[in-house]
Design a protein around this motif. Structure first.
Motif, mmCIF file in Angstrom:
data_model
loop_
_atom_site.group_PDB
_atom_site.id
_atom_site.type_symbol
_atom_site.label_atom_id
_atom_site.label_comp_id
_atom_site.label_asym_id
_atom_site.label_seq_id
_atom_site.Cartn_x
_atom_site.Cartn_y
_atom_site.Cartn_z
ATOM 1 N N THR A 16 0.823 -1.210 0.000
ATOM 2 C CA THR A 16 0.000 0.000 0.000
ATOM 3 C C THR A 16 0.854 1.256 0.000
ATOM 4 O O THR A 16 1.871 1.324 0.699
ATOM 5 C CB THR A 16 -0.927 0.008 1.240
ATOM 6 N N LYS A 113 -2.398 -1.060 -3.581
ATOM 7 C CA LYS A 113 -3.467 -0.205 -3.099
ATOM 8 C C LYS A 113 -2.880 1.147 -2.702
ATOM 9 O O LYS A 113 -1.686 1.265 -2.412
ATOM 10 C CB LYS A 113 -4.151 -0.827 -1.883
ATOM 11 N N LEU A 115 -3.896 4.790 -0.278
ATOM 12 C CA LEU A 115 -4.761 5.535 0.628
ATOM 13 C C LEU A 115 -4.387 7.003 0.475
ATOM 14 O O LEU A 115 -3.217 7.364 0.626
ATOM 15 C CB LEU A 115 -4.565 5.100 2.077
ATOM 16 N N SER A 187 -9.549 3.192 -8.942
ATOM 17 C CA SER A 187 -10.176 2.047 -8.282
ATOM 18 C C SER A 187 -9.289 1.465 -7.180
ATOM 19 O O SER A 187 -9.804 0.852 -6.237
ATOM 20 C CB SER A 187 -10.495 0.960 -9.313
ATOM 21 N N ASN A 189 -7.577 3.157 -5.094
ATOM 22 C CA ASN A 189 -7.412 4.153 -4.037
ATOM 23 C C ASN A 189 -8.640 4.242 -3.130
ATOM 24 O O ASN A 189 -9.778 4.101 -3.588
ATOM 25 C CB ASN A 189 -7.169 5.536 -4.646
ATOM 26 N N TYR A 190 -8.380 4.486 -1.858
ATOM 27 C CA TYR A 190 -9.438 4.882 -0.921
ATOM 28 C C TYR A 190 -9.046 6.224 -0.323
ATOM 29 O O TYR A 190 -7.912 6.388 0.152
ATOM 30 C CB TYR A 190 -9.622 3.850 0.194
ATOM 31 N N THR A 192 -9.384 8.867 2.521
ATOM 32 C CA THR A 192 -9.797 9.090 3.898
ATOM 33 C C THR A 192 -9.568 10.557 4.242
ATOM 34 O O THR A 192 -9.036 11.317 3.444
ATOM 35 C CB THR A 192 -9.039 8.168 4.872
ATOM 36 N N ALA A 215 -13.030 0.796 7.168
ATOM 37 C CA ALA A 215 -13.015 0.999 5.717
ATOM 38 C C ALA A 215 -11.598 0.871 5.157
ATOM 39 O O ALA A 215 -11.387 0.297 4.084
ATOM 40 C CB ALA A 215 -13.595 2.371 5.376
ATOM 41 N N ILE A 216 -10.622 1.411 5.883
ATOM 42 C CA ILE A 216 -9.223 1.331 5.452
ATOM 43 C C ILE A 216 -8.751 -0.120 5.426
ATOM 44 O O ILE A 216 -8.142 -0.578 4.455
ATOM 45 C CB ILE A 216 -8.335 2.187 6.371
ATOM 46 N N ASN A 218 -10.515 -2.853 5.221
ATOM 47 C CA ASN A 218 -11.209 -3.587 4.156
ATOM 48 C C ASN A 218 -10.588 -3.283 2.794
ATOM 49 O O ASN A 218 -10.440 -4.172 1.953
ATOM 50 C CB ASN A 218 -12.694 -3.237 4.149
ATOM 51 N N HIS A 219 -10.231 -2.018 2.582
ATOM 52 C CA HIS A 219 -9.674 -1.618 1.291
ATOM 53 C C HIS A 219 -8.340 -2.319 1.016
ATOM 54 O O HIS A 219 -8.073 -2.735 -0.118
ATOM 55 C CB HIS A 219 -9.487 -0.101 1.248
ATOM 56 N N ILE A 220 -7.501 -2.444 2.019
ATOM 57 C CA ILE A 220 -6.178 -3.049 1.794
ATOM 58 C C ILE A 220 -6.187 -4.571 1.937
ATOM 59 O O ILE A 220 -5.164 -5.223 1.723
ATOM 60 C CB ILE A 220 -5.112 -2.444 2.723
#
Length: 282
Positions: A16, A113, A115, A187, A189-190, A192, A215-216, A218-220
């Motif tokens: 990440t 991924k 963030l 897609s 990226n999340y 925050t 949420a973080i 889950n994303h990674i």
């Protein structure tokens, strides 16, 4: 473990990239990651201060991408690639990286991924002005130290134009914000926000903090229990060398009417696009 899990084991947390504007809460997000079981930081940072380690290309056909948001430097994409290949699953690296199509395509191919950490840009400039003035090794320190607190905020909003090719320079706050916005649509990226992650000690809420950590993770690709999320949330606030007061809305005490007018002129639209205001009536 059931049959499906044996045939298709969970991939686990992905490598990440933690990306942010300087003074938007980079260390808050890093500390949150450090508190998550199974996550480790790789000793790499992609920013203005580390640009020299990534060689620029001698060939005109080589692909260059910018790193460093305050003062972007072009570096060789292939050099970044060599470094990113060393980031293992369950590890993360940090950076202040403007968007580029070439780097986005590389992260997609590598299945990394990212963030992206954002913050109210008005709080960013207040924190930036304070940080630069007290950090002797900062490339703008000599410029900021003789100024009054109000003048420092003005410079952090307006930016610094370089004298000659050598710099230093500081992009204005609108340019800095615009440089990262395209990451939000990727897609991998999340996005925050400082305000969601800082928790009650910084003027946020514990509920929002827990939800954001979930949420973080889950994303990674990191799946934690409620108790593990709660334990991390309880320890996120404070405790890092550059954590600067960490309160939401500190700009309200620091902005003069002139600061408000200048910010609206340069970056009022960014506040609306990022959801911090609905219009310019603030």
């Amino acid at each position: 473990m059931n049959l499906l899990d044996r045939l298709c084991p969970p991939a686990g947390p992905r490598p990440t990239l933690l990306n942010s504007l300087p003074k938007s809460g980079t260390h808050l997000l890093s500390k949150a990651m450090d508190l998550l079981p199974g996550i480790q930081r790789a000793p790499v940072h992609f920013g203005q201060t580390s640009a020299a380690r990534f060689e620029q290309a001698a060939s005109e056909t080589a692909t260059l991408v910018p790193i460093g948001i305050d003062w972007p430097h072009l570096v060789l994409l292939a050099s970044l690639h060599e470094t990113l290949k060393q980031v293992k699953p369950g590890h993360y690296v940090t950076g202040h990286i403007p968007f580029s199509e070439a780097l986005a395509a590389l992260l997609t191919r590598m299945e990394m991924k990212s963030l992206l950490m954002i913050r109210d840009p008005r709080d960013i400039v207040v924190s930036h002005a304070r940080h630069v003035s007290k950090t002797t090794k900062h490339f703008l320190s000599d410029l900021y130290r003789p100024l009054s607190p109000a003048e420092r905020i003005t410079v952090s909003i307006r930016g610094v134009e370089p004298v000659g090719d050598a710099g230093p320079r500081l992009l204005d706050i609108a340019q800095r914000c615009r440089s990262v916005m395209p990451w939000m649509a990727q897609s991998f990226n999340y996005t925050t926000a400082f305000e969601k992650l800082v928790g009650p000690q910084g003027g946020g809420s514990r509920t929002s903090q827990r939800q954001e950590l979930e949420a973080i993770t889950n994303h990674i690709g990191l799946h934690l229990s409620v108790a593990e999320i709660e334990q991390a949330a309880a320890q996120v606030f404070g405790g890092t060398n550059t954590f600067d007061r960490g309160a939401i809305g500190s700009w309200r005490k620091e902005f003069s009417p002139a600061h408000r007018a200048l910010f609206k002129e340069l970056a009022g639209q960014s506040l609306i696009e990022w959801g911090y205001e609905q219009d310019l009536d603030w």
